[in-house]
Every structure is written in structure tokens, then in C-alpha cells.
Scaffold this motif. Sequence first.
Motif, PDB file in Angstrom:
ATOM      1  N   ILE A 140     -12.113 -91.848 -37.955  1.00 26.31           N
ATOM      2  CA  ILE A 140     -13.007 -91.862 -36.797  1.00 26.31           C
ATOM      3  C   ILE A 140     -14.296 -91.111 -37.113  1.00 26.31           C
ATOM      4  O   ILE A 140     -15.390 -91.534 -36.739  1.00 26.31           O
ATOM      5  N   VAL A 141     -14.190 -89.982 -37.833  1.00 23.39           N
ATOM      6  CA  VAL A 141     -15.378 -89.227 -38.223  1.00 23.39           C
ATOM      7  C   VAL A 141     -16.232 -90.046 -39.189  1.00 23.39           C
ATOM      8  O   VAL A 141     -17.468 -90.068 -39.081  1.00 23.39           O
ATOM      9  N   LEU A 142     -15.601 -90.753 -40.116  1.00 21.52           N
ATOM     10  CA  LEU A 142     -16.366 -91.595 -41.044  1.00 21.52           C
ATOM     11  C   LEU A 142     -17.086 -92.712 -40.291  1.00 21.52           C
ATOM     12  O   LEU A 142     -18.246 -93.029 -40.582  1.00 21.52           O
ATOM     13  N   ARG A 143     -16.418 -93.299 -39.308  1.00 19.79           N
ATOM     14  CA  ARG A 143     -17.069 -94.340 -38.520  1.00 19.79           C
ATOM     15  C   ARG A 143     -18.233 -93.760 -37.710  1.00 19.79           C
ATOM     16  O   ARG A 143     -19.258 -94.425 -37.509  1.00 19.79           O
ATOM     17  N   ALA A 144     -18.072 -92.520 -37.246  1.00 20.45           N
ATOM     18  CA  ALA A 144     -19.153 -91.865 -36.507  1.00 20.45           C
ATOM     19  C   ALA A 144     -20.391 -91.717 -37.391  1.00 20.45           C
ATOM     20  O   ALA A 144     -21.520 -91.988 -36.962  1.00 20.45           O
ATOM     21  N   ILE A 145     -20.194 -91.272 -38.630  1.00 19.50           N
ATOM     22  CA  ILE A 145     -21.327 -91.115 -39.554  1.00 19.50           C
ATOM     23  C   ILE A 145     -21.948 -92.474 -39.869  1.00 19.50           C
ATOM     24  O   ILE A 145     -23.169 -92.637 -39.890  1.00 19.50           O
ATOM     25  N   SER A 146     -21.099 -93.470 -40.096  1.00 16.39           N
ATOM     26  CA  SER A 146     -21.597 -94.814 -40.422  1.00 16.39           C
ATOM     27  C   SER A 146     -22.368 -95.434 -39.260  1.00 16.39           C
ATOM     28  O   SER A 146     -23.254 -96.261 -39.473  1.00 16.39           O
TER      29      SER A 146
ATOM     30  N   GLU B 167     -16.247 -71.556 -34.816  1.00 19.37           N
ATOM     31  CA  GLU B 167     -16.810 -72.104 -36.042  1.00 19.37           C
ATOM     32  C   GLU B 167     -17.094 -73.596 -35.908  1.00 19.37           C
ATOM     33  O   GLU B 167     -16.317 -74.334 -35.315  1.00 19.37           O
ATOM     34  N   GLY B 168     -18.205 -74.012 -36.481  1.00 18.89           N
ATOM     35  CA  GLY B 168     -18.495 -75.433 -36.582  1.00 18.89           C
ATOM     36  C   GLY B 168     -18.797 -76.101 -35.251  1.00 18.89           C
ATOM     37  O   GLY B 168     -19.124 -75.456 -34.250  1.00 18.89           O
ATOM     38  N   TYR B 169     -18.680 -77.416 -35.257  1.00 18.47           N
ATOM     39  CA  TYR B 169     -18.946 -78.254 -34.082  1.00 18.47           C
ATOM     40  C   TYR B 169     -17.615 -78.800 -33.578  1.00 18.47           C
ATOM     41  O   TYR B 169     -16.964 -79.590 -34.250  1.00 18.47           O
ATOM     42  N   PHE B 170     -17.213 -78.354 -32.392  1.00 19.44           N
ATOM     43  CA  PHE B 170     -15.890 -78.661 -31.854  1.00 19.44           C
ATOM     44  C   PHE B 170     -15.706 -80.165 -31.640  1.00 19.44           C
ATOM     45  O   PHE B 170     -16.594 -80.858 -31.123  1.00 19.44           O
ATOM     46  N   LEU B 171     -14.519 -80.667 -32.025  1.00 19.22           N
ATOM     47  CA  LEU B 171     -14.174 -82.071 -31.809  1.00 19.22           C
ATOM     48  C   LEU B 171     -13.076 -82.249 -30.766  1.00 19.22           C
ATOM     49  O   LEU B 171     -13.204 -83.059 -29.861  1.00 19.22           O
ATOM     50  N   ARG B 172     -11.978 -81.489 -30.903  1.00 22.28           N
ATOM     51  CA  ARG B 172     -10.868 -81.656 -29.960  1.00 22.28           C
ATOM     52  C   ARG B 172      -9.856 -80.532 -30.176  1.00 22.28           C
ATOM     53  O   ARG B 172      -9.901 -79.810 -31.177  1.00 22.28           O
ATOM     54  N   HIS B 173      -8.934 -80.377 -29.219  1.00 23.05           N
ATOM     55  CA  HIS B 173      -7.765 -79.525 -29.403  1.00 23.05           C
ATOM     56  C   HIS B 173      -6.621 -80.405 -29.903  1.00 23.05           C
ATOM     57  O   HIS B 173      -6.407 -81.507 -29.379  1.00 23.05           O
ATOM     58  N   GLU B 174      -5.914 -79.922 -30.897  1.00 21.58           N
ATOM     59  CA  GLU B 174      -4.838 -80.696 -31.493  1.00 21.58           C
ATOM     60  C   GLU B 174      -3.513 -79.949 -31.309  1.00 21.58           C
ATOM     61  O   GLU B 174      -3.346 -78.827 -31.790  1.00 21.58           O
TER      62      GLU B 174
ATOM     63  N   VAL C 217      -9.990 -78.449 -33.652  1.00 22.79           N
ATOM     64  CA  VAL C 217     -10.481 -79.271 -34.766  1.00 22.79           C
ATOM     65  C   VAL C 217     -11.998 -79.309 -34.651  1.00 22.79           C
ATOM     66  O   VAL C 217     -12.542 -79.575 -33.576  1.00 22.79           O
ATOM     67  N   ALA C 218     -12.689 -79.018 -35.747  1.00 25.28           N
ATOM     68  CA  ALA C 218     -14.149 -78.951 -35.720  1.00 25.28           C
ATOM     69  C   ALA C 218     -14.709 -79.519 -37.019  1.00 25.28           C
ATOM     70  O   ALA C 218     -13.982 -79.751 -37.992  1.00 25.28           O
ATOM     71  N   VAL C 219     -16.003 -79.750 -37.015  1.00 28.67           N
ATOM     72  CA  VAL C 219     -16.732 -80.153 -38.218  1.00 28.67           C
ATOM     73  C   VAL C 219     -17.659 -79.016 -38.604  1.00 28.67           C
ATOM     74  O   VAL C 219     -18.395 -78.485 -37.764  1.00 28.67           O
ATOM     75  N   MET C 220     -17.627 -78.624 -39.883  1.00 30.67           N
ATOM     76  CA  MET C 220     -18.529 -77.595 -40.395  1.00 30.67           C
ATOM     77  C   MET C 220     -19.462 -78.224 -41.421  1.00 30.67           C
ATOM     78  O   MET C 220     -19.061 -79.097 -42.199  1.00 30.67           O
ATOM     79  N   LEU C 221     -20.711 -77.752 -41.440  1.00 33.81           N
ATOM     80  CA  LEU C 221     -21.709 -78.244 -42.383  1.00 33.81           C
ATOM     81  C   LEU C 221     -21.983 -77.194 -43.454  1.00 33.81           C
ATOM     82  O   LEU C 221     -21.937 -75.998 -43.190  1.00 33.81           O
ATOM     83  N   ALA C 222     -22.277 -77.649 -44.670  1.00 37.16           N
ATOM     84  CA  ALA C 222     -22.675 -76.737 -45.737  1.00 37.16           C
ATOM     85  C   ALA C 222     -24.092 -76.232 -45.470  1.00 37.16           C
ATOM     86  O   ALA C 222     -24.889 -76.873 -44.779  1.00 37.16           O
ATOM     87  N   GLU C 223     -24.420 -75.070 -46.041  1.00 38.27           N
ATOM     88  CA  GLU C 223     -25.764 -74.517 -45.879  1.00 38.27           C
ATOM     89  C   GLU C 223     -26.809 -75.446 -46.482  1.00 38.27           C
ATOM     90  O   GLU C 223     -27.850 -75.704 -45.890  1.00 38.27           O
ATOM     91  N   GLU C 224     -26.536 -75.935 -47.695  1.00 39.11           N
ATOM     92  CA  GLU C 224     -27.440 -76.881 -48.351  1.00 39.11           C
ATOM     93  C   GLU C 224     -26.656 -78.166 -48.563  1.00 39.11           C
ATOM     94  O   GLU C 224     -25.910 -78.293 -49.534  1.00 39.11           O
TER      95      GLU C 224
ATOM     96  N   GLY D  91     -24.032 -83.491 -34.015  1.00 41.80           N
ATOM     97  CA  GLY D  91     -24.006 -83.825 -32.590  1.00 41.80           C
ATOM     98  C   GLY D  91     -23.581 -85.264 -32.352  1.00 41.80           C
ATOM     99  O   GLY D  91     -22.836 -85.556 -31.413  1.00 41.80           O
ATOM    100  N   ALA D  92     -24.035 -86.169 -33.222  1.00 41.37           N
ATOM    101  CA  ALA D  92     -23.642 -87.574 -33.097  1.00 41.37           C
ATOM    102  C   ALA D  92     -22.148 -87.745 -33.346  1.00 41.37           C
ATOM    103  O   ALA D  92     -21.482 -88.555 -32.693  1.00 41.37           O
ATOM    104  N   ILE D  93     -21.593 -86.974 -34.299  1.00 41.19           N
ATOM    105  CA  ILE D  93     -20.151 -87.031 -34.561  1.00 41.19           C
ATOM    106  C   ILE D  93     -19.386 -86.555 -33.327  1.00 41.19           C
ATOM    107  O   ILE D  93     -18.405 -87.176 -32.904  1.00 41.19           O
TER     108      ILE D  93
END
Length: 292
Positions: free
Chosen positions: A106-112, A152-159, A254-261, A272-274
Amino acid sequence: MDSDLLRSFVAFAECGSFNRAADRIGRTPSAFSMQMKRLEELVDNKLFERDGRNVQLTHEGITFVGYARRILSLTDEAMGQLRSQEESRPIRIGCPDDYAQKILPIVLRAISSVHPKARFFVSVNPTILLRRMLDQGELDLSIISRSETGEEGYFLRHELGVWVTSAVHKQHLLDPLPLVLPAEDCKFHAWAIDAFSKSNRPFTLYATSRQAASMLHLVRDGLGVGALAAASVTDEFKILDARDGFPPLPAVGVAVMLAEEAHPLVNRQLAGAIQEYVTRHLDDDLTRPVAS
């Protein structure tokens, strides 16, 4: 040579005025004048001359404008090519094994949905290792587990955590109870041990694994009862609850975290789109049967 100096110089050649050129590039007139003085020092030639209140290019200045334009054109072409190559490389995404079957797609489809031409390299590892890989620049973003109240990160859901057994073998009726658990650095391991340590029911720790798939294979074959994230479980397993003598397990975030670079396509807007895509699609997708 500093391309900013060249761009300012070309801006003057096109505007014919220090003030208008300064305004075009977003500098004050005094800062622009200092730039042009610095450029004359670098090329060791007089590039400007005054004609009354007007400033115009000298013969050397007119000659240098042609070279400046060619240099900037090559610089822009090279940078554009590098950016194109960087954007075309795969996005490196991490995911805990628990979420690889249902949440990752689902996350991959969100990015796509935002970047249709994006390609991916997926690394499946425990959250503790994925965090380290993000810090070391080995990943661009990662799905992670965090505490239910974590930030931490961008929250997606509670699992939810769940107990699972094989409906065929019914190992949840054995005494002592054999447990098949995640490795010790997973929250579900500690929660499961704590739950039965506080009860009067005897248990044995039959096996631990860092892979949800390996745990489920053991549970499927009747070797133990598992404790893991609900997103890992398919319809072939029986989920146990208080009616079966199994206390409820806490939920994780469950969250998404981004690298600094990160990859050029990976930024806060994508995160945010994810989040938005997951809010609209995740619950529906998790209710679909998963082929075993």
C-alpha cells in the motif's frame, strides 16, 4: 569559477543596469556591486565602464559575456543530467517483516500515485536495524514500528498485536504452552513473556525469529503459538483472545521515517501524500484475503 558570479554578470548584460540586475537575482544593489568587483578581480580585467550615470560593458566585458553564457549552459546541462540520473535511481525503502505482506504494498502504491515512474529497492529488516540504516544513509525512507504514543516519523496507523495458532493442530491447548515469538528486541516478545509470566499457565519459549514468515511457518505446522502484528496474519490462522485464555496484547504505532539526505523524490510532501493515501486505502486493503 563561482556560477553565482557568472549568473549575476549575465543578468547585468541582459538588464543593462546594476539595480535591475540586482532585483532580478534577489540581491541588494550594494551586494551586487561587490559581486561584480569580485568578478573583475578574478578575471583580472575591467568588465564595466561608466558613461555618465550609466554603466556599460567594456570590450573585454562583451567578450566575457559570451563565455559566461556558454559556461552556465554547460553547467545547467550537467546538473540537469545528474538530477535526472539521481531521480531515476530506485528509491530505497525499508520495512519490518511484519508489514511486508500487507502494509508495504500500500505504501509503494502511495508513492507510485505521486511518482508513477518511481522504482524501488526494498530492504526487509527489524525496525532497530532499519533506523540504523536510515541514519547511515543506506535507506531513503522506511516503515517502522514505534510505541503507540510515539512521535517518530509520519504516523500511518495503530497495529494490534495478536496471538495466533494453527486451526488444524490446536497447539494453544498444550500444557505447557509452546511460544514462537519475535526476537528479544521486538516489543511483542516482551509483551508475550510478561503476559504469561503473570499468569498461572506454564509455558516454554519454543523458538524466536526475526522473520514473521518463519514464525508463521512454525505456527502453521503446530509447533507453537505466535504473538505478532495483526498485519502479518492471513486467514488460514486462528486468532486467539480472552475466550481462549489469552490476554490482549498492546498495539504498536506504524509510521514512515525519512532519511536526512534522501532520494530527490523523497520529502515531507511525499510523506504527507503517503499518510493521506494510507488513510483512504489501508483498512480496505487489510480486509482482503491474502493468498498463502
